[in-house]
Design an enzyme around this catalytic site. Structure first.
Site, mmCIF file in Angstrom:
data_model
loop_
_atom_site.group_PDB
_atom_site.id
_atom_site.type_symbol
_atom_site.label_atom_id
_atom_site.label_comp_id
_atom_site.label_asym_id
_atom_site.label_seq_id
_atom_site.Cartn_x
_atom_site.Cartn_y
_atom_site.Cartn_z
ATOM 1 N N LYS A 271 31.385 29.014 -0.188
ATOM 2 C CA LYS A 271 31.761 27.599 -0.232
ATOM 3 C C LYS A 271 33.223 27.446 0.142
ATOM 4 O O LYS A 271 34.054 28.184 -0.375
ATOM 5 C CB LYS A 271 31.511 27.041 -1.631
ATOM 6 C CG LYS A 271 31.797 25.566 -1.748
ATOM 7 C CD LYS A 271 32.409 25.165 -3.080
ATOM 8 C CE LYS A 271 33.888 25.477 -3.144
ATOM 9 N NZ LYS A 271 34.582 24.894 -4.295
ATOM 10 N N ARG B 186 0.798 -1.230 0.000
ATOM 11 C CA ARG B 186 0.000 0.000 0.000
ATOM 12 C C ARG B 186 0.829 1.278 0.000
ATOM 13 O O ARG B 186 0.306 2.377 -0.171
ATOM 14 C CB ARG B 186 -0.970 -0.006 1.191
ATOM 15 C CG ARG B 186 -2.168 -0.924 0.939
ATOM 16 C CD ARG B 186 -3.310 -0.583 1.849
ATOM 17 N NE ARG B 186 -3.104 -1.068 3.195
ATOM 18 C CZ ARG B 186 -3.457 -0.399 4.290
ATOM 19 N NH1 ARG B 186 -4.032 0.787 4.187
ATOM 20 N NH2 ARG B 186 -3.261 -0.915 5.485
ATOM 21 N N ARG C 243 27.601 26.869 1.971
ATOM 22 C CA ARG C 243 27.825 25.501 1.511
ATOM 23 C C ARG C 243 28.943 24.834 2.306
ATOM 24 O O ARG C 243 29.591 25.469 3.136
ATOM 25 C CB ARG C 243 28.140 25.542 0.014
ATOM 26 C CG ARG C 243 26.913 25.947 -0.821
ATOM 27 C CD ARG C 243 27.265 26.129 -2.277
ATOM 28 N NE ARG C 243 27.980 24.985 -2.809
ATOM 29 C CZ ARG C 243 28.749 25.025 -3.905
ATOM 30 N NH1 ARG C 243 28.900 26.164 -4.566
ATOM 31 N NH2 ARG C 243 29.361 23.941 -4.326
#
Ligand code: UD1
Ligand code: CA
Length: 454
Positions: free
Chosen positions: A349, A15, A331
């Site tokens: 970053k 299901r 980041r």
């Protein structure tokens, strides 16, 4: 008394309508099976046996580093069959506790009392009273209130089906006795399966006492068979996370709009606004404010820092008293020093932004080391990638980078240097001086705009 746990997790979960095995669907960011395992581990049993079958390879791969005994059930012939397969590796002198891999909210406390409800000469069942007993197995009792057997819904007479006390599936039984009963199971029932639940009638016939125990909370026994049930249990789980945090002194502006999918450690008087998602391991210092719509994954935020709305912060560390966002992206490898400001549409970053430095508008800072009290103007880009390799940019203390500057790495801007707006800096800029690459401005006298031809 030696305790061993058997977790049944071989079912398909039709299901769910999913290519993913049911027990790998996540609740609070962790697979369902991880929740059952954690509850089992909390009891420090001498062994945990996991019966798996559907999606076998994926399940094994997801838990490659978990120390359990794996029992492969190639074809699912019922809960009795599953437990019987597991019993081959269970010490006959132990007490066996049966759990389901798709019932994730069971608490160690309830399991402990269930295990304690019986010794090696009895059986204990976890049961519940439901107004709508649905498809659960029904607990049948005699006139004196003693359990006589369990009847599955599909095998029940109308009178039996009307019984509201149901079998949750959790049970504790002595291994030696269980072995004896399991070999006697038959498939002569409505589903043609070996029902684990049939051992109860056998136990009673042998004069073995069957004790019953109720879960501390009604949600502990809820299983997951569909996406709707998954979502329902997710909310219950998140509500518990939220309650725990509030009890620890965290302000949640709306506990219904908070999602923790990992571990969160908070200092004093942290405030978390709505729609914040926390993943992995996150640490927030004293008085940190997390504005609305923030995603934090494996991040550390220092005391007094404000994260304005709509930031994504991943594998990054932010110091104390910083201002980040709105709409900033930190980041992996971003390290923001104390008192620094990272403003809107700024991406950082693998870079260090030193204490007190400001990168306030529309910038990309990648593979860069920025010193103290540096001002990086709007639109500044560190050109860290030459198409083949990444290079570092160094901006020393007190430098001022004019707006719309491209810093072509590898390049160093010396301490106190000023870079004129709109420059492309491909060679080192000396400390303390103004460097610019801008073409000189000129005006053309008497120049006329073209006019449209008739
Ligand atoms: C079972 C119980 C029922 C109880 C209900 C609670 C039996 C016969 N019935 O019913 O009394 O009210 O759980 O949810 O035990 N599984 C295997 N291998 C198998 C079959 C099942 O590992 O061959 C696992 C499933 O993955 C699942 C658990 O056992 O985690 C229960 O199986 P499920 O089919 O959901 O049991 P029910 O028939 O719902
Ligand atoms: Ca079920």
């Amino acid at each position: 008394m030696k305790l061993e746990v058997v977790i049944l997790a071989a079912g398909q979960g039709t299901r769910m309508r999913s290519a993913l095995p049911k027990v790998l669907h996540t609740l609070g960011g962790r697979p369902l099976l991880a929740h059952a395992l954690a509850a089992a581990e909390a009891l420090t049993p001498s062994a945990i046996h996991v019966v798996y079958g559907h999606g076998a390879e994926a399940v094994r791969a997801a838990f490659a580093r978990t120390r359990v005994r794996w029992v492969h059930q190639a074809e699912q012939h019922g809960t009795g069959h599953a437990v019987r397969l597991a019993m081959a590796g269970v010490d006959p002198a132990s007490l066996v506790l049966v759990l389901y891999g798709d019932v994730p909210l069971i608490t160690p406390a309830t399991l402990r009392t269930l295990a304690a409800a019986t010794g090696l000469d009895g059986v204990a069942l976890l049961t519940a009273e439901l107004d709508e007993p649905g498809n659960y197995g029904r607990i049948l009792r005699d006139g004196a209130g003693r359990v006589t057997r369990i009847v599955e819904r599909k095998d029940a007479s109308p009178a039996e089906a009307a019984v509201k006390e149901i079998n949750t599936g959790f049970l504790a039984a002595p291994a030696a006795k269980l072995n004896g009963w399991l070999v006697k199971l038959s498939r002569a029932n409505a589903q043609g399966e070996y029902y684990l639940t049939d051992i109860i009638g056998m136990a009673v016939a042998e004069g073995v006492v069957v004790a019953t125990h109720r879960p501390a909370h009604p949600w502990e026994i809820l299983g997951i068979n569909s996406r709707e049930e998954l979502a329902h249990l997710e909310r219950i789980h998140q509500k518990q996370n939220a309650s725990q945090l509030m009890q620890q002194g965290v302000t949640l502006r709306d506990p219904a709009r908070f999602d923790l999918r990992g571990k969160l450690k908070c200092g004093r008087d942290v405030v978390i606004d709505v729609n914040v998602v926390i993943e992995g391991e996150v640490e927030l210092g004293d008085n940190v404010v997390i504005g609305p719509n923030n995603v934090l994954r494996d991040a550390r935020i220092g005391a007094g820092t404000i994260i304005h709305p709509n930031c994504v912060i991943e594998k990054a560390a932010v110091g104390c008293d910083c201002r980040v966002g709105p709409f900033a992206r930190l980041r992996p490898g971003a390290e923001i020093g104390d008192g620094a400001h990272i403003g809107n549409f700024v991406e950082v970053k693998k870079s260090v932004v030193g204490p007190g430095s400001k990168v306030n508008h529309l910038a990309y800072i990648g593979d860069t080391t920025i010193g103290k009290h540096v001002n990086v103007g709007a639109g500044t880009i560190t050109c860290n990638y030459d198409g083949a390799n990444k290079h570092r940019t160094v901006i020393e203390d007190n430098a001022f980078i004019g707006s719309n500057t491209a810093l072509v790495a590898p390049v160093t801007v010396g301490a106190g240097a000023t870079i004129g707006a709109g420059s492309v800096i491909a060679k080192d800029a000396p400390a303390g001086e103004l460097t610019l690459t801008r073409a000189e401005q000129r005006s053309i006298k008497g120049w006329k705009r073209p006019v449209k031809k008739k």
